[in-house]
Design an enzyme around this catalytic site. Structure first.
Site, mmCIF file in Angstrom:
data_model
loop_
_atom_site.group_PDB
_atom_site.id
_atom_site.type_symbol
_atom_site.label_atom_id
_atom_site.label_comp_id
_atom_site.label_asym_id
_atom_site.label_seq_id
_atom_site.Cartn_x
_atom_site.Cartn_y
_atom_site.Cartn_z
ATOM 1 N N GLY A 67 -27.482 -3.389 37.096
ATOM 2 C CA GLY A 67 -27.514 -2.139 37.714
ATOM 3 C C GLY A 67 -28.223 -1.084 37.234
ATOM 4 O O GLY A 67 -28.668 -1.081 36.427
ATOM 5 N N ILE A 68 -27.681 0.450 37.788
ATOM 6 C CA ILE A 68 -28.426 1.372 37.505
ATOM 7 C C ILE A 68 -27.005 2.361 36.337
ATOM 8 O O ILE A 68 -26.374 1.505 36.455
ATOM 9 C CB ILE A 68 -28.476 2.432 38.512
ATOM 10 C CG1 ILE A 68 -29.066 3.795 37.630
ATOM 11 C CG2 ILE A 68 -26.942 3.050 38.965
ATOM 12 C CD1 ILE A 68 -29.797 4.608 38.461
ATOM 13 N N GLY A 69 -27.729 2.496 35.437
ATOM 14 C CA GLY A 69 -26.509 3.125 34.232
ATOM 15 C C GLY A 69 -26.775 3.250 32.767
ATOM 16 O O GLY A 69 -27.324 2.246 33.061
ATOM 17 N N GLY A 70 -26.565 3.947 32.025
ATOM 18 C CA GLY A 70 -26.034 3.322 30.539
ATOM 19 C C GLY A 70 -25.790 1.941 30.224
ATOM 20 O O GLY A 70 -25.976 1.749 29.514
ATOM 21 N N MET A 71 -24.402 1.897 30.863
ATOM 22 C CA MET A 71 -23.460 -0.314 30.351
ATOM 23 C C MET A 71 -24.709 -0.847 30.500
ATOM 24 O O MET A 71 -24.874 -1.462 29.920
ATOM 25 C CB MET A 71 -22.407 0.018 31.052
ATOM 26 C CG MET A 71 -21.281 0.527 30.280
ATOM 27 S SD MET A 71 -20.303 1.065 30.871
ATOM 28 C CE MET A 71 -18.835 2.328 29.927
ATOM 29 N N GLU A 130 -31.912 -5.746 42.391
ATOM 30 C CA GLU A 130 -32.125 -5.107 43.383
ATOM 31 C C GLU A 130 -32.913 -3.873 42.339
ATOM 32 O O GLU A 130 -34.791 -3.600 43.443
ATOM 33 C CB GLU A 130 -30.271 -4.403 44.192
ATOM 34 C CG GLU A 130 -30.845 -3.059 44.612
ATOM 35 C CD GLU A 130 -29.892 -2.588 45.458
ATOM 36 O OE1 GLU A 130 -29.593 -1.249 44.713
ATOM 37 O OE2 GLU A 130 -29.504 -2.933 45.736
ATOM 38 N N GLY A 181 -26.380 -2.019 46.398
ATOM 39 C CA GLY A 181 -26.399 -3.522 46.438
ATOM 40 C C GLY A 181 -24.846 -4.686 45.671
ATOM 41 O O GLY A 181 -24.659 -5.889 45.911
#
Length: 447
Positions: A218-222, A243, A341
């Site tokens: 998914g989106i994001g730093g982690m 996605e 998602g």
């Protein structure tokens, strides 16, 4: 299903915007496919129009129809997932969320959403066969075009060409081509450098990923930090069924760690529905047959996800309560992103043979100068539950990881307290005891 054949007219942006009448429903599409010239021309007609509803998703630039109408007297924006621009518009009362599971949206358009009076999209110029590529934003654009009364496009050669399935509109489906649109490179969304907390979470998740696993990130730093940890770990033969395509995946691809050789669905291909990231990401996927851009109902529906063994789903959340509910899209009643998602990938990963899903979060955050815990006794009032407690599998903070599958409410509470920030554990335990969530007479080992 293709629209009836038509002959496209070449119009100025102002002439195309003149097609819009009060009360109409307009679609702007998603992300890098959203129109710019049409948007500005429509905003210029503000005083002539009223009750114009515009569906969009993940605005990558401020939308002119919002900027020109700060009291939303003429235009109403409805978003299927907020970007930062959409969030600010929502805070001002100019944008409202449309709750969705992202993978279901093509079906929404085909079965429930009507009308689509005008859809305006940015696409690549036609190829030798008359197809105008959607670039790296396939999603539900085909379904919108099938239902639209008018299809308006802006040609953008600067968009990367994305190989895919149903990833374009044919010239004989287009009603109007805006001939005075000014092309611009797609907006970049570089990932911020990972923090120590991100790396601590990422190392734990990476240790659970074996050779041949199939990734959703998914989106994001982690989640992107997980990709960096995988580069360090030496894991190989990875597949991708995701996605959103992010920079971390293309870095693994460039390093030779992703080949999709063990995937069951589209083996050898990096499967995604849209991409948003750096210039390097767009350059990597441009005209690259190793990447396959699919409609979102082929990437996000759980029965499609589960067909890939060893599917690993990695997503962020903002708050988890002691029963395991993950709230990932709002801050109380203030909406900040969307369901996206996440829930569908959590379910699809669990259903896949040997699949795993990870919900990750930093243990604390700062708000109004105060440090607060993201693991809480109960969710902030008004917070939307994105992933129910029955679906959550692994929860990961910088202080540890717990698998909630098969755990009772007291076991969940104990395990989640143990991975909260140490400064908040005593308070969480006290609240859990007061609510009789933690029985005093029993201990729960194995954590």
């Amino acid at each position: 299903m293709r629209r009836a054949a038509t002959t496209a007219r070449r119009l100025s942006a102002a002439e195309a915007a003149a097609l819009v009448r009060p009360g109409m429903w307009i679609d702007y599409g998603v992300s890098i496919c959203q129109p710019d010239a049409f948007d500005r021309a429509l905003a210029a007609r503000r005083d002539e129009l009223g009750d114009v509803k515009i569906r969009n998703c993940l605005s990558v630039r401020p939308r002119a129809v919002v900027e020109c109408d700060p009291e939303a007297r003429h235009f109403c924006m409805l978003s299927l997932h907020y970007s930062g621009h959409d969030r600010r518009a929502s805070d001002a009362g100019c944008c409202h969320y449309l709750p969705v599971n992202l993978g279901e949206i093509p079906d929404y358009y085909r079965r429930f959403i009507e009308p689509v009076d005008v859809v305006a999209l940015k696409v690549r110029p036609p190829d030798a066969n008359g197809w105008c590529n959607f670039s790296a934003a396939n999603l539900w654009h085909r379904a919108v075009i099938e239902r639209a009364r008018k299809v308006v496009v802006e040609f953008s050669p600067a968009l990367p060409h994305a190989h895919g399935v149903d990833n374009g509109v044919h010239m004989d489906e287009i009603d109007c081509i805006i001939d005075d649109a000014q092309d611009a490179p797609p907006v970049e969304l570089p990932n911020p450098p990972p923090q120590d907390v991100d790396r601590a979470v990422a190392r734990q998740i990476a240790a659970e990923i074996d050779d041949g696993a199939c990734l959703q990130v998914g989106i994001g730093g982690m989640p992107n930090a997980v990709c960096a940890s995988l580069l360090e770990s030496g894991v190989r033969d990875l597949g991708v069924h995701t996605e959103m395509l992010v920079d971390g995946i293309t870095e693994l691809y460039a390093a030779g760690r992703v080949n999709g050789s063990r995937k069951q669905v589209h083996p050898g291909k990096i499967v995604y529905s849209f991409a948003l990231g750096s210039r390097r990401l767009y350059d990597t996927l441009h005209d690259n047959p190793d990447f396959l851009c699919l409609p979102v109902d082929q990437t996000n529906l759980p029965h499609e996800i589960m067909r890939n063994p060893d599917l690993v789903s990695i997503n962020n959340t903002t708050q988890v309560d002691l029963q395991g509910q993950a709230a990932s899209e709002s801050d109380g009643t203030r909406h900040i992103s969307g369901t996206g998602g996440q829930l569908q990938f959590v379910r699809g990963a669990y259903a896949a043979p040997r699949g795993k899903s990870f919900i990750c979060l930093a243990s604390t955050y700062e708000k109004r100068g105060q440090r607060r815990s993201r693991i809480v006794f109960q969710l902030t009032p008004g917070n939307v539950v994105t992933t129910p407690r029955t679906d959550v599998m692994y929860v990961v903070t910088e202080y540890g990881m717990v698998n909630l599958k098969g755990k009772s409410v007291p076991e969940r509470a104990r395990a989640l307290i143990d991975i909260a920030h140490p400064d908040f554990r005593e308070q969480l335990e006290r609240e859990a005891h007061e609510a009789r969530m933690l029985p005093r007479a029993f201990t729960f080992g194995g954590h």
